[in-house]
Scaffold this motif. Structure first.
Motif, PDB file in Angstrom:
ATOM      1  N   ALA A 110       0.826  -1.205   0.000  1.00 35.35           N
ATOM      2  CA  ALA A 110       0.000   0.000   0.000  1.00 35.35           C
ATOM      3  C   ALA A 110       0.860   1.255   0.000  1.00 35.35           C
ATOM      4  O   ALA A 110       0.555   2.238  -0.692  1.00 35.35           O
ATOM      5  CB  ALA A 110      -0.931  -0.003   1.216  1.00 35.35           C
ATOM      6  N   ARG A 111       1.930   1.234   0.770  1.00 39.69           N
ATOM      7  CA  ARG A 111       2.808   2.396   0.825  1.00 39.69           C
ATOM      8  C   ARG A 111       3.560   2.603  -0.494  1.00 39.69           C
ATOM      9  O   ARG A 111       3.778   3.733  -0.919  1.00 39.69           O
ATOM     10  CB  ARG A 111       3.777   2.267   2.003  1.00 39.69           C
ATOM     11  N   VAL A 112       3.939   1.503  -1.137  1.00 40.91           N
ATOM     12  CA  VAL A 112       4.580   1.610  -2.454  1.00 40.91           C
ATOM     13  C   VAL A 112       3.612   2.212  -3.461  1.00 40.91           C
ATOM     14  O   VAL A 112       3.969   3.099  -4.240  1.00 40.91           O
ATOM     15  CB  VAL A 112       5.086   0.231  -2.927  1.00 40.91           C
ATOM     16  N   ARG A 113       2.368   1.737  -3.460  1.00 41.47           N
ATOM     17  CA  ARG A 113       1.364   2.305  -4.363  1.00 41.47           C
ATOM     18  C   ARG A 113       1.201   3.796  -4.130  1.00 41.47           C
ATOM     19  O   ARG A 113       1.102   4.587  -5.085  1.00 41.47           O
ATOM     20  CB  ARG A 113       0.010   1.605  -4.176  1.00 41.47           C
ATOM     21  N   ALA A 114       1.175   4.192  -2.857  1.00 39.48           N
ATOM     22  CA  ALA A 114       0.996   5.608  -2.537  1.00 39.48           C
ATOM     23  C   ALA A 114       2.184   6.439  -3.020  1.00 39.48           C
ATOM     24  O   ALA A 114       2.004   7.546  -3.541  1.00 39.48           O
ATOM     25  CB  ALA A 114       0.810   5.780  -1.027  1.00 39.48           C
ATOM     26  N   ALA A 120       3.603  10.610  -9.316  1.00 39.53           N
ATOM     27  CA  ALA A 120       3.022  10.904 -10.626  1.00 39.53           C
ATOM     28  C   ALA A 120       1.937  11.973 -10.547  1.00 39.53           C
ATOM     29  O   ALA A 120       1.335  12.333 -11.554  1.00 39.53           O
ATOM     30  CB  ALA A 120       2.442   9.628 -11.236  1.00 39.53           C
ATOM     31  N   GLY A 121       1.656  12.479  -9.327  1.00 40.79           N
ATOM     32  CA  GLY A 121       0.695  13.562  -9.175  1.00 40.79           C
ATOM     33  C   GLY A 121      -0.746  13.128  -9.036  1.00 40.79           C
ATOM     34  O   GLY A 121      -1.663  13.909  -9.315  1.00 40.79           O
ATOM     35  N   HIS A 122      -0.973  11.872  -8.587  1.00 41.53           N
ATOM     36  CA  HIS A 122      -2.341  11.367  -8.438  1.00 41.53           C
ATOM     37  C   HIS A 122      -2.693  11.220  -6.962  1.00 41.53           C
ATOM     38  O   HIS A 122      -1.899  10.704  -6.174  1.00 41.53           O
ATOM     39  CB  HIS A 122      -2.502  10.022  -9.139  1.00 41.53           C
ATOM     40  N   ALA A 123      -3.887  11.651  -6.598  1.00 45.51           N
ATOM     41  CA  ALA A 123      -4.314  11.583  -5.205  1.00 45.51           C
ATOM     42  C   ALA A 123      -5.056  10.293  -4.886  1.00 45.51           C
ATOM     43  O   ALA A 123      -5.184   9.914  -3.731  1.00 45.51           O
ATOM     44  CB  ALA A 123      -5.211  12.783  -4.872  1.00 45.51           C
ATOM     45  N   SER A 124      -5.552   9.616  -5.917  1.00 52.45           N
ATOM     46  CA  SER A 124      -6.376   8.429  -5.710  1.00 52.45           C
ATOM     47  C   SER A 124      -5.767   7.222  -6.408  1.00 52.45           C
ATOM     48  O   SER A 124      -4.988   7.353  -7.364  1.00 52.45           O
ATOM     49  CB  SER A 124      -7.786   8.675  -6.268  1.00 52.45           C
ATOM     50  N   ASN A 125      -6.132   6.018  -5.925  1.00 53.38           N
ATOM     51  CA  ASN A 125      -5.690   4.791  -6.575  1.00 53.38           C
ATOM     52  C   ASN A 125      -6.352   4.609  -7.933  1.00 53.38           C
ATOM     53  O   ASN A 125      -5.856   3.854  -8.773  1.00 53.38           O
ATOM     54  CB  ASN A 125      -6.020   3.576  -5.698  1.00 53.38           C
ATOM     55  N   VAL A 132     -11.497   4.962 -19.958  1.00 48.86           N
ATOM     56  CA  VAL A 132     -10.660   3.931 -19.347  1.00 48.86           C
ATOM     57  C   VAL A 132     -10.386   4.270 -17.888  1.00 48.86           C
ATOM     58  O   VAL A 132      -9.985   5.386 -17.557  1.00 48.86           O
ATOM     59  CB  VAL A 132      -9.320   3.792 -20.103  1.00 48.86           C
ATOM     60  N   ARG A 133     -10.618   3.289 -17.027  1.00 47.34           N
ATOM     61  CA  ARG A 133     -10.343   3.454 -15.598  1.00 47.34           C
ATOM     62  C   ARG A 133      -9.399   2.351 -15.129  1.00 47.34           C
ATOM     63  O   ARG A 133      -9.611   1.181 -15.450  1.00 47.34           O
ATOM     64  CB  ARG A 133     -11.637   3.404 -14.771  1.00 47.34           C
ATOM     65  N   LEU A 134      -8.393   2.743 -14.354  1.00 45.83           N
ATOM     66  CA  LEU A 134      -7.438   1.794 -13.786  1.00 45.83           C
ATOM     67  C   LEU A 134      -7.459   1.914 -12.271  1.00 45.83           C
ATOM     68  O   LEU A 134      -7.284   3.003 -11.729  1.00 45.83           O
ATOM     69  CB  LEU A 134      -6.020   2.087 -14.297  1.00 45.83           C
ATOM     70  N   ASP A 135      -7.708   0.792 -11.603  1.00 43.60           N
ATOM     71  CA  ASP A 135      -7.600   0.740 -10.149  1.00 43.60           C
ATOM     72  C   ASP A 135      -6.196   0.231  -9.838  1.00 43.60           C
ATOM     73  O   ASP A 135      -5.901  -0.958 -10.009  1.00 43.60           O
ATOM     74  CB  ASP A 135      -8.651  -0.216  -9.570  1.00 43.60           C
ATOM     75  N   ALA A 136      -5.319   1.139  -9.388  1.00 40.87           N
ATOM     76  CA  ALA A 136      -3.928   0.775  -9.156  1.00 40.87           C
ATOM     77  C   ALA A 136      -3.766  -0.233  -8.029  1.00 40.87           C
ATOM     78  O   ALA A 136      -2.775  -0.955  -7.970  1.00 40.87           O
ATOM     79  CB  ALA A 136      -3.107   2.030  -8.858  1.00 40.87           C
TER      80      ALA A 136
END
Length: 219
Positions: A110-114, A120-125, A132-136
């Motif tokens: 989870a911390r790596v994903r964050a 990359a400037g994204h606040a959400s997963n 197109v939607r990607l759930d990281a």
């Protein structure tokens, strides 16, 4: 996304590599500070997991040298120390996050994903590019709400492009971030994966910028 794990505990190093690989990352490993410093200094990583108590060269010294050299790669520190003063020392040395051993692997993931997301400037997963939607977190991709099945390499490629949407990404950069150090890299395979992705995604989702690389645009 490509991750470097610098951890001298052989068993923990293996567990981290297996978990990260299963989560879809390309993973390189090092078992001492000197090797870790060299790899972090010469290879392009999206995140580095760095143990503090390393042989040859301790983790804090490795981190400080990277930061002095201008390396901005997000770093997650691992340590058996849990005193607040050690945490402060690590953050002041340039770490972006900190996990004390023993830890749950899901917390590290989870911390790596964050770290990757924030870099990359994204606040959400969830990253959205048009339809197109990607759930990281889960690696699930949908188009207009419908699930799209991707291979691991197709998902890595799409994830990197979507994390950097709007930016033109060269084939070389994609190759460097999609494969680990031991992979027999061939930039021509990028064209193959892009071709496969285009068949599964909306028209013009992935655009070719002649002579420069590929780009994803979207909301």
């Amino acid at each position: 996304m490509r991750v470097l794990v610098v951890e001298d505990d052989t068993n923990l190093n293996r567990q981290l590599k297996e978990a990260l690989t299963e989560a879809g990352y390309a993973v390189d490993v090092a078992f001492d500070g000197e090797e870790g410093h060299f790899l972090g200094d010469t290879e392009p990583y999206d995140t580095i997991i760095l143990d503090i108590g390393l042989p040859q060269m301790d983790g804090l010294s490795v981190l400080e040298e990277w930061r002095r050299a201008g390396k901005t790669t997000p770093v997650l520190l691992l340590t058996a120390r849990d005193r607040w003063s050690d945490k402060v020392q690590g953050i002041d040395a340039g770490a972006d996050d900190y996990v004390a051993k023993p830890f749950h692997m899901e917390e590290v993931l989870a911390r790596v994903r964050a770290l990757v997301r924030r870099a990359a400037g994204h606040a959400s997963n969830e990253i959205v590019c048009g339809a197109v939607r990607l759930d990281a977190r889960s690696g699930k991709v949908t188009v207009d709400g419908q699930s799209v099945k991707l291979t691991s390499h197709e998902l890595r490629l799409l994830s990197y492009l979507m994390h950097h949407k709007g930016k033109v990404i060269s084939r070389t950069e994609l190759t460097e971030h999609l494969y680990d150090q031991d992979f027999d890299r061939d930039s021509n395979t990028i064209e193959v994966f892009v071709g496969r992705l285009r068949k599964k995604l909306p028209d013009d989702c992935i655009q070719t910028v002649r002579g420069l690389g590929y780009q994803i645009l979207g909301d």
